[in-house]
Design a protein around this motif. Structure first.
Motif, PDB file in Angstrom:
ATOM      1  N   ASN A  60       1.077  -1.557   0.373  1.00  0.00           N
ATOM      2  CA  ASN A  60       0.128  -0.135  -0.154  1.00  0.00           C
ATOM      3  C   ASN A  60       0.904   1.149   0.277  1.00  0.00           C
ATOM      4  O   ASN A  60       1.780   1.461   0.273  1.00  0.00           O
ATOM      5  N   GLY A  61       0.265   2.400  -0.345  1.00  0.00           N
ATOM      6  CA  GLY A  61       1.494   3.827   0.036  1.00  0.00           C
ATOM      7  C   GLY A  61       2.085   4.432  -1.699  1.00  0.00           C
ATOM      8  O   GLY A  61       2.118   5.170  -1.663  1.00  0.00           O
ATOM      9  N   LYS A  62       2.489   3.021  -2.471  1.00  0.00           N
ATOM     10  CA  LYS A  62       2.350   3.299  -3.753  1.00  0.00           C
ATOM     11  C   LYS A  62       2.407   4.712  -4.467  1.00  0.00           C
ATOM     12  O   LYS A  62       3.173   5.895  -4.979  1.00  0.00           O
ATOM     13  N   THR A  63       0.937   4.847  -4.827  1.00  0.00           N
ATOM     14  CA  THR A  63       0.689   6.108  -5.468  1.00  0.00           C
ATOM     15  C   THR A  63       0.808   7.208  -4.437  1.00  0.00           C
ATOM     16  O   THR A  63       1.552   8.570  -5.352  1.00  0.00           O
ATOM     17  N   SER A  64       0.325   7.300  -3.751  1.00  0.00           N
ATOM     18  CA  SER A  64       0.870   8.658  -3.287  1.00  0.00           C
ATOM     19  C   SER A  64       2.063   9.235  -2.783  1.00  0.00           C
ATOM     20  O   SER A  64       2.475  10.600  -2.677  1.00  0.00           O
ATOM     21  N   THR A  65       2.680   7.823  -2.351  1.00  0.00           N
ATOM     22  CA  THR A  65       4.094   8.210  -2.643  1.00  0.00           C
ATOM     23  C   THR A  65       5.410   8.836  -3.660  1.00  0.00           C
ATOM     24  O   THR A  65       5.625   9.164  -3.828  1.00  0.00           O
ATOM     25  N   SER A  66       4.510   8.415  -5.147  1.00  0.00           N
ATOM     26  CA  SER A  66       4.479   8.515  -6.273  1.00  0.00           C
ATOM     27  C   SER A  66       4.442   9.620  -6.543  1.00  0.00           C
ATOM     28  O   SER A  66       5.811  10.090  -7.097  1.00  0.00           O
ATOM     29  N   ARG A  67       3.560   9.983  -5.621  1.00  0.00           N
ATOM     30  CA  ARG A  67       3.043  12.103  -6.332  1.00  0.00           C
ATOM     31  C   ARG A  67       3.985  12.651  -5.581  1.00  0.00           C
ATOM     32  O   ARG A  67       4.270  13.669  -5.784  1.00  0.00           O
ATOM     33  N   MET A  68       3.836  12.281  -3.955  1.00  0.00           N
ATOM     34  CA  MET A  68       5.238  13.065  -3.214  1.00  0.00           C
ATOM     35  C   MET A  68       6.444  13.161  -4.149  1.00  0.00           C
ATOM     36  O   MET A  68       7.049  14.278  -4.028  1.00  0.00           O
ATOM     37  N   VAL A  69       6.867  12.787  -5.033  1.00  0.00           N
ATOM     38  CA  VAL A  69       8.329  11.846  -4.856  1.00  0.00           C
ATOM     39  C   VAL A  69       8.779  13.097  -6.467  1.00  0.00           C
ATOM     40  O   VAL A  69       8.999  13.440  -6.485  1.00  0.00           O
ATOM     41  N   GLU A  70       6.813  12.758  -7.369  1.00  0.00           N
ATOM     42  CA  GLU A  70       7.160  13.627  -8.688  1.00  0.00           C
ATOM     43  C   GLU A  70       6.917  15.302  -7.955  1.00  0.00           C
ATOM     44  O   GLU A  70       8.042  15.961  -8.695  1.00  0.00           O
TER      45      GLU A  70
END
Length: 452
Positions: A60-70
């Protein structure tokens, strides 16, 4: 040039692209191999070799973390591509450039750029390209064409044989690993970790979330085997402090290179603070240096993550969260207690029948005064009646109702939330939580936005 009879017809509209992609193997049907995607990207000219990348896996958390990285990378004036899945409302959300999903015209063009090669792969392989493999090829080709400086890529499922794994990422981020997709990944976290560890490549930096000892051992063994540099949450980096605040939380983070205080993160829950620490460490590792503290603060203040504890409506408050497995539901429950004081909180839930819906129900039961069981529009959706039968065993008959139509279910939930005395709770601070599946939340989001 005359088109050969077996060549795919180029699409004219977004709907035609959607139809062409959905006619392929669905994401839920998998044949673990990189043969097809490797053949496809080879025909496309290896577009994934033209940009650097940060690759993310975990339960879990991949999409939220991806958006933060970006968001952090864009603050550093880097041109970004982002690939995430599944989508909430529209297929083109999966491919973003410069922080924005492809518009319809660009999405059609991205499909047409790769479509002539799809049937060549289909003809040569034992199985045709799947929906997911095709859209990964589209994303990588679109990123190369842009061109982007760096791609932030979320795995679809697993890691080693996930179609996204034809990249050799500079940084591999492994979020917490729990049980999900048992049929394909295994029934225990350590077995699943073997598959997910496959994104850690020679010479990369492995940014690892805190894990159970068994999972940590698997990930560390892989990193050691391939000579990756290891960065561990709780050792080299992590959340130092967090305080819930209006509209999110204020956090302090220890990064790999620096310490960053007074960061406002407009997302709720300890799990999102953890995601922020992983995103920060990933970007530091990617750039090999301490970031400017003001840049970090301004970037995190802009982060959004639709469908993740997202307040979509007021009066009564309606919250959307895409939790669809027990691990995600537990994090959701903790965030609800941490950041909100809804009374009553009425759940509206629609789940996929191949998920651990009993575990999700059990995790959310202490936090919900009442549950409305519903369903989404996909064939994989569990029927509202079947979910209701399971829910009664956990919640009791007097706390469950069944409303198959999602729109009507949300209305029922809103009515109950506003009339708290009907379920012996004070009036005035009730809310509705729509959850259980990314698809359910996406359909609810579209419905509620249309009613504004």
């Amino acid at each position: 040039m005359t088109e050969t009879p077996d060549a795919p017809r180029l699409a004219q509209t977004f709907a035609e692209v959607e139809d062409a992609l959905l006619s392929r193997w669905p994401e839920t049907k998998l044949e673990p191999s990189l043969d097809r995607i490797e053949a496809f990207t080879e025909l496309l000219g290896e577009p994934q070799r033209s940009f650097r990348s940060i690759h993310l896996t975990g339960t879990n958390g991949k999409t939220s973390t991806s958006r933060m990285v970006e968001t952090l990378l864009r603050a550093l004036d880097l041109r970004t591509g982002r690939f995430t899945s599944p989508h909430l409302e529209k297929m083109s959300e999966r491919i973003s450039i410069d922080g924005e999903p492809l518009d319809d015209e660009t999405f059609v063009r991205a499909f047409n750029d790769v479509a002539p090669y799809t049937h060549l792969v289909d003809a040569e392989q034992d199985h045709p390209l799947s929906f997911f493999e095709t859209i990964v090829g589209m994303a990588y080709a679109a990123f190369a064409d842009a061109p982007v400086d760096v791609a932030v890529v979320e795995v679809g499922m697993g890691g080693a044989w996930d179609a996204t794994n034809v990249i050799d990422a500079d940084v591999a981020v492994v979020l917490p690993i729990a049980v999900d997709h048992e049929k394909y990944l295994g029934a225990d976290p350590a077995t699943i970790a073997v598959e997910k560890s496959g994104i850690i490549k020679p010479g990369s930096v492995a940014v690892l979330a805190e894990q159970t000892p068994e999972v940590a051992a698997v990930l560390l063994a892989r990193a050691t085997e391939v000579g990756a540099t290891i960065a561990r949450e709780g050792v080299e980096f992590g959340v130092v402090h967090r305080t819930p605040a209006v509209g999110g939380q204020v956090i302090s983070l220890q990064g790999l290179r620096g310490h960053y205080d007074d960061i406002f993160l407009p997302l709720y829950g300890a799990h999102q603070a953890q995601n922020a620490s992983l995103a920060l460490a990933a970007v530091e590792a990617f750039g090999s240096g301490e970031l400017d503290a003001d840049l970090v603060r301004s970037a995190f203040a802009e982060v959004t993550s639709p469908g993740r504890l997202e307040i979509i409506r007021r009066s009564p408050t309606i919250v959307l969260d895409a939790a669809h497995n027990p691990h995600g539901a537990e994090a959701l429950g903790e965030a609800l207690e941490d950041s909100f004081s809804f009374s009553p909180l009425v759940g509206v839930m629609g789940v996929m029948e191949d998920k651990d819906y009993e575990g999700v129900l059990a995790a959310l039961e202490p936090h919900l005064a009442y549950l409305v069981c519903t369903q989404n529009s996909t064939p994989r959706s569990m029927s509202a009646a079947a979910l209701g039968r399971v829910a009664v065993e956990i919640f009791g008959e007097d706390r469950v109702s069944v409303v198959p139509d999602l729109g009507e279910a949300i209305e029922r939930g809103a009515t109950l939330a506003e009339a708290g005395e009907a379920i012996d709770v004070s009036i005035g601070s009730g809310a509705v939580l729509v959850t259980g599946s990314v698809v359910t939340v996406g359909e609810a989001r579209a419905l509620l936005k249309a009613r504004r």
